[in-house]
Design an enzyme around this catalytic site. Structure first.
Site, PDB file in Angstrom:
ATOM      1  N   GLU A  75      22.472  53.112  12.133  1.00 41.53           N
ATOM      2  CA  GLU A  75      23.817  52.584  11.934  1.00 41.53           C
ATOM      3  C   GLU A  75      24.252  52.818  10.497  1.00 41.53           C
ATOM      4  O   GLU A  75      23.535  52.433   9.563  1.00 41.53           O
ATOM      5  CB  GLU A  75      23.864  51.089  12.251  1.00 41.53           C
ATOM      6  CG  GLU A  75      23.639  50.773  13.722  1.00 41.53           C
ATOM      7  CD  GLU A  75      23.919  49.306  14.029  1.00 41.53           C
ATOM      8  OE1 GLU A  75      24.379  48.587  13.127  1.00 41.53           O
ATOM      9  OE2 GLU A  75      23.678  48.895  15.180  1.00 41.53           O
ATOM     10  N   ASN A 109      19.925  49.713  10.496  1.00 43.04           N
ATOM     11  CA  ASN A 109      20.966  49.949   9.498  1.00 43.04           C
ATOM     12  C   ASN A 109      20.427  50.777   8.341  1.00 43.04           C
ATOM     13  O   ASN A 109      19.308  50.542   7.866  1.00 43.04           O
ATOM     14  CB  ASN A 109      21.497  48.609   8.958  1.00 43.04           C
ATOM     15  CG  ASN A 109      22.281  47.842   9.994  1.00 43.04           C
ATOM     16  OD1 ASN A 109      23.442  48.125  10.239  1.00 43.04           O
ATOM     17  ND2 ASN A 109      21.618  46.869  10.633  1.00 43.04           N
ATOM     18  N   GLU A 119      30.371  43.460  18.340  1.00 40.75           N
ATOM     19  CA  GLU A 119      29.489  42.548  17.614  1.00 40.75           C
ATOM     20  C   GLU A 119      30.097  41.154  17.545  1.00 40.75           C
ATOM     21  O   GLU A 119      31.328  40.998  17.568  1.00 40.75           O
ATOM     22  CB  GLU A 119      29.243  43.057  16.193  1.00 40.75           C
ATOM     23  CG  GLU A 119      28.526  44.387  16.117  1.00 40.75           C
ATOM     24  CD  GLU A 119      28.301  44.828  14.688  1.00 40.75           C
ATOM     25  OE1 GLU A 119      27.139  45.068  14.333  1.00 40.75           O
ATOM     26  OE2 GLU A 119      29.295  44.922  13.940  1.00 40.75           O
ATOM     27  N   GLU A 164      19.251  45.404  17.778  1.00 38.46           N
ATOM     28  CA  GLU A 164      19.518  45.772  16.383  1.00 38.46           C
ATOM     29  C   GLU A 164      18.464  45.131  15.499  1.00 38.46           C
ATOM     30  O   GLU A 164      18.210  43.924  15.583  1.00 38.46           O
ATOM     31  CB  GLU A 164      20.909  45.315  15.946  1.00 38.46           C
ATOM     32  CG  GLU A 164      21.211  45.707  14.500  1.00 38.46           C
ATOM     33  CD  GLU A 164      22.606  45.331  14.043  1.00 38.46           C
ATOM     34  OE1 GLU A 164      22.936  45.603  12.865  1.00 38.46           O
ATOM     35  OE2 GLU A 164      23.370  44.756  14.852  1.00 38.46           O
ATOM     36  N   ASP A 194      29.045  51.686  12.088  1.00 39.89           N
ATOM     37  CA  ASP A 194      29.048  50.219  12.096  1.00 39.89           C
ATOM     38  C   ASP A 194      30.322  49.700  11.441  1.00 39.89           C
ATOM     39  O   ASP A 194      30.945  50.366  10.605  1.00 39.89           O
ATOM     40  CB  ASP A 194      27.811  49.716  11.355  1.00 39.89           C
ATOM     41  CG  ASP A 194      27.555  48.242  11.613  1.00 39.89           C
ATOM     42  OD1 ASP A 194      28.122  47.694  12.577  1.00 39.89           O
ATOM     43  OD2 ASP A 194      26.782  47.635  10.836  1.00 39.89           O
TER      44      ASP A 194
END
Length: 863
Positions: free
Chosen positions: A729, A697, A816, A637, A759
């Site tokens: 995401e 993201n 996560e 990520e 997410d």
């Protein structure tokens, strides 16, 4: 009577104004004429000075050529004579006495500046014949076998004459006129030096080497010019007037000058033997102020024309070089004052100008008398207009002769007065009141407070409430303009029933209202009022065609204040309102002094954030995503970090919300997307696993931009990154912004081959109701569930349900925030395929990744 007195006073003022206008125009006209005259005079002076100086330069240059040619010619004659007659064996130079006298008296009888002709041999003998300028008397200077090594100055031309002065010892070969020539073997002008004679004057010489038939140098011939004679020559210039002429060397020291200067210092006989050159006066040290002021211009060796002011007088000048190829490197400066060019012309011009000004003054006095009779009718109309502006004018016709035009004006002003009085009243009301709700406007609130304070100077208020409607914009867009205004009126009418008396109620912005409470309000009453206001928005408002539910938030300033503090308290209430809205709808916040500091820090941080974009202070860190079954790193990520030059590493939790609020998230997000794709594309080309997946993201602001799809497409093309290696995401909150638009955009993105991950799943809105509307490729469980699911059966049940849900949708699930081996093991047992967290690796730059992570290895748990 009052109007008549005003008219009288106005008549004088109007007359004065018109007369002054006439005078100003006259003065401007005369000033223009004078300015043009002075400009023409200045140009004339410049042209005249240029012509006069050019003529003087030509004269001086011609005279100096003759003046300085004499020593060179005298040297040539002397060297011809000596070359024929002189031998190194000659110790007695008496045979040259008569020829030297002949050269001075017969060949150059009028060149009295030529003060001496001399010869010095390489053996040290010396003979010279000098001339006294005033009497034109000649005398002998001698050092040979007859003088026993001494230099004798005789009263006449014979060695038997009486000795006037004697120097012992004396060696001509060490003198400034001899030594440089003996080294260079070329004719040259010497620097200024001091003589040995009784006068000890300052001299310059033209010196020439003397060669025998074998081309060997046997001595030096010199012809001298005393600087005092040079000065007299310049002073006698016929066009000098009150100006000045001077000659300087390369050090800007006087060679000669036409001014009277202080005597130069003299050296003793002993000092002369160790000093080659004389100490000359510098131009900047001149006793003549005009010459002294010109010194600054000589610093520039290229300057030609000089122009400066000396007191009230302008000085014009010219600088020209004088060089002859024999070491002469002088500059001649000619200065001419303005008075030498104009004479009495300037005085005559000033007299003429004074006469013109007197005529103008007489014309102004005559105009004053004439205007007195012309301006009276105009005065009454002007005074009437003044009273009309004050809304005090009454249509009264003054006695005496009336003009038709002024009577018409009076009647017209009377009609205008009535119409304007009504218009002014309506305009004032519009300024002070809101046109939709009828409440006081922001300006009206200030004026109302000021009027109350005028009635009671001690008047104060105890609290200020700023009401902000939370979702009015979207409601207004859906119900339309007319019903939007109807809603505002309904809100105001509803609020009025809760407000105590006395109170000031105003609309200060489109969706903001202010309530100023009386000073007697106490804290419990204020708290109760706030709650009643918030509760009033819990019920819907019935409009003509719709039923609307709207919420509001409050910013409160609870402190006594007067009308002068209104603006500051509005600002403070606005800060408190923003805080309340951050807490959520239907909230309130009471202003605290630290909010000012927080607001200031927020502004500064946004400014630094903007500068950070330009300074390239952002970095992309990558946290590995592992497959729980075998611990293999299958992706990462991308997380943005801000390495501030002032603050160091800034927490994303601090700057990301500010970036969202300020709109800076757009350039930051654009950079993160491109930089993440660039770095991963480079690694894939260097051998990383082809299925390595980078998660980036994307904020709601980015996603709803009209060009986002194009940016994404260009990024993949620019870095040649396969689309299946990129996963975007998005949070659940994005899905409710505009579900139809977002669904279409997600469909286009997935058609590129880019995957979509949801997410923070489970933390937002009703996730289940949106999952069937959107196509997605991955779910991510928020770390808030993972962090406590081992100790909390409810959290474990939620995690287990989400894992089964992802399995039902046939998409992978990423947990996560995994920080322990126990969490990782339990997630694997529950069926979770992927995970990320500190247990597997912290976010770090890609270049710092351990080799075991790089595209195909297993993540080693942190110790």
């Amino acid at each position: 009577m009052k109007l008549e007195k005003l008219a009288l006073r106005g008549r004088i003022s109007l007359q004065f104004a018109v007369t002054v206008t006439f005078m100003v125009m006259l003065v401007l006209t005369l000033g223009t004429i004078i300015t043009l005259q002075m400009s023409n005079q200045g140009q004339m002076l410049k042209n005249l000075s240029n012509k006069v100086i050019s003529a003087e330069v030509a004269t001086v240059r011609s005279d100096l050529d003759i003046f300085l040619r004499a020593p060179a010619l005298a040297n040539r004659m002397a060297t011809v004579l000596l070359a024929e007659q002189y031998s190194n064996a000659d110790k007695d130079l008496s045979q040259f006495e008569a020829p030297f006298v002949h050269i001075l008296s017969k060949i150059f009888p009028d060149q009295k500046h030529l003060s001496l002709i001399s010869f010095g041999s390489i053996n040290g003998e010396y003979i010279a014949v000098g001339r006294e300028k005033l009497t034109n008397k000649f005398s002998l200077l001698l050092k040979d076998s007859r003088t026993n090594g001494s230099l004798n100055f005789y009263t006449g031309l014979k060695s038997t004459d009486s000795i006037l002065h004697q120097v012992n010892p004396y060696d001509p070969r060490t003198r400034p006129w001899y030594a440089p020539v003996s080294r260079s073997k070329k004719p040259m002008w010497t620097s200024a030096y001091q003589d040995y004679d009784p006068v000890q004057g300052i001299t310059i010489s033209f010196s020439s080497p003397l060669f025998n038939h074998d081309k060997n140098m046997v001595g030096v011939v010199a012809s001298d010019i005393k600087l005092s004679n040079f000065n007299q020559y310049l002073k006698s210039s016929p066009n000098l007037g009150s100006g000045a002429i001077y000659i300087v060397d390369h050090k800007n020291e006087f060679i000669s000058h036409s001014s009277v200067e202080k005597p130069l210092p003299h050296m003793t006989i002993n000092e002369l033997s160790t000093h080659d050159n004389a100490t000359l006066l510098k131009v900047k040290d001149s006793s003549n102020e005009m010459i002294r002021m010109s010194a600054k211009f000589l610093e520039d060796k290229k300057i030609k024309d000089i122009e400066f002011n000396l007191g009230k007088e302008k000085i014009y000048g010219r600088v020209f070089k004088l060089a002859d190829g024999n070491g002469l490197d002088w500059r001649i400066v000619i200065l001419i004052p303005e008075r030498d060019l104009l004479g009495d012309l300037k005085k005559d011009i000033m007299v003429n100008l004074a006469i013109v000004l007197c005529i103008g003054l007489i014309a102004a006095l005559a105009a004053w008398r004439i205007l007195a009779s012309i301006t009276k009718p105009i005065l009454l109309a002007a005074q009437t207009a003044r009273l009309l502006a004050k809304q005090e004018w009454q249509p009264t016709i003054a006695g005496g002769l009336q003009l038709k035009e002024t009577t018409l004006l009076a009647n017209a002003f009377d009609e205008m007065s009535s119409a304007l009085a009504c218009s002014f009243e309506q305009l004032n009301y519009r300024i002070r009141h809101d046109q939709v709700t009828g409440l006081l406007s922001r300006e009206g609130l200030r004026e109302e407070m000021s009027e109350l304070v005028k009635k009671n100077p001690a008047r104060k208020w105890g609290a200020l409430l700023l009401i902000g409607l939370d979702n009015y914009r979207s409601i207004h867009d859906s119900i339309g303009y007319d019903q939007g205004e109807e809603l505002l009126c309904a809100i105001v009418n509803n609020l009025k029933q809760y407000l105590p008396e006395p109170v000031l109620f105003a609309r200060v912005a489109d969706t903001e209202f202010v309530i100023c409470m009386d000073v007697d309000v106490d804290k419990p009453c204020l708290t109760e009022l706030i709650q009643r206001i918030l509760d009033s928005f819990t019920q819907s408002f019935h409009l003509q065609y719709d039923e609307v539910l709207i919420s509001a938030s409050l910013g409160v300033v609870s402190a006594n204040f007067n009308h002068l503090d209104l603006i500051e308290n509005l600002r403070n209430a606005s800060m408190a309102l923003n805080k309340a809205k951050d807490k959520g709808a239907s909230s309130y916040e009471i202003f605290q002094i630290d909010m000012v500091e927080q607001s200031t820090q927020k502004i500064h941080l946004i400014s630094e954030l903007n500068a950070a974009i330009e300074k390239d202070e952002f970095r992309v860190y990558f946290q590995p995503v592992v497959r729980l079954s075998d611990g293999k790193v299958i992706g990462a990520e991308a997380l943005v970090r801000w390495q501030s030059g002032q603050r160091g590493l800034v927490s994303p939790g601090l700057f990301i919300p500010l970036a969202e609020e300020s709109g800076l998230i757009l350039p930051i997000g654009h950079w993160v997307l491109r930089e993440s794709c660039r770095q991963i594309a480079e690694r894939l080309k260097n051998g990383w696993a082809s299925d390595f997946d980078v998660h980036v993201n994307v904020s709601v602001r980015q996603l709803i931009q009209s060009d986002f799809y194009q940016v994404l497409e260009e990024t993949l093309q620019d870095f040649d990154l396969p689309p299946h290696n990129l996963t975007l995401e998005i949070t659940e909150s994005i899905l409710i912004e505009d579900s139809n638009v977002i669904a279409k955009l997600i469909g286009r993105i997935r058609s590129l081959g880019v995957e979509i991950a949801i997410d923070d799943f489970g933390t937002g809105y009703s996730s289940m109701s949106y999952l069937h509307q959107f196509a997605f490729d991955c779910l991510k469980i928020d770390q808030s569930f993972v962090s406590r699911f081992l100790d909390n059966h409810k959290s474990e049940a939620i995690v287990s349900a989400i894992i089964r849900l992802a399995g039902g949708f046939d998409v992978p699930l990423v947990a996560e925030g995994v920080e322990t081996a126990e969490q990782a093991q339990r997630l694997l047992e529950l069926g979770c395929q992927r995970a990320q967290g500190y247990y597997f690796g912290r976010p770090i730059p890609l270049e710092d990744w351990p080799a075991v992570w790089c595209g195909s290895g297993k993540s080693e748990p942190l110790s």
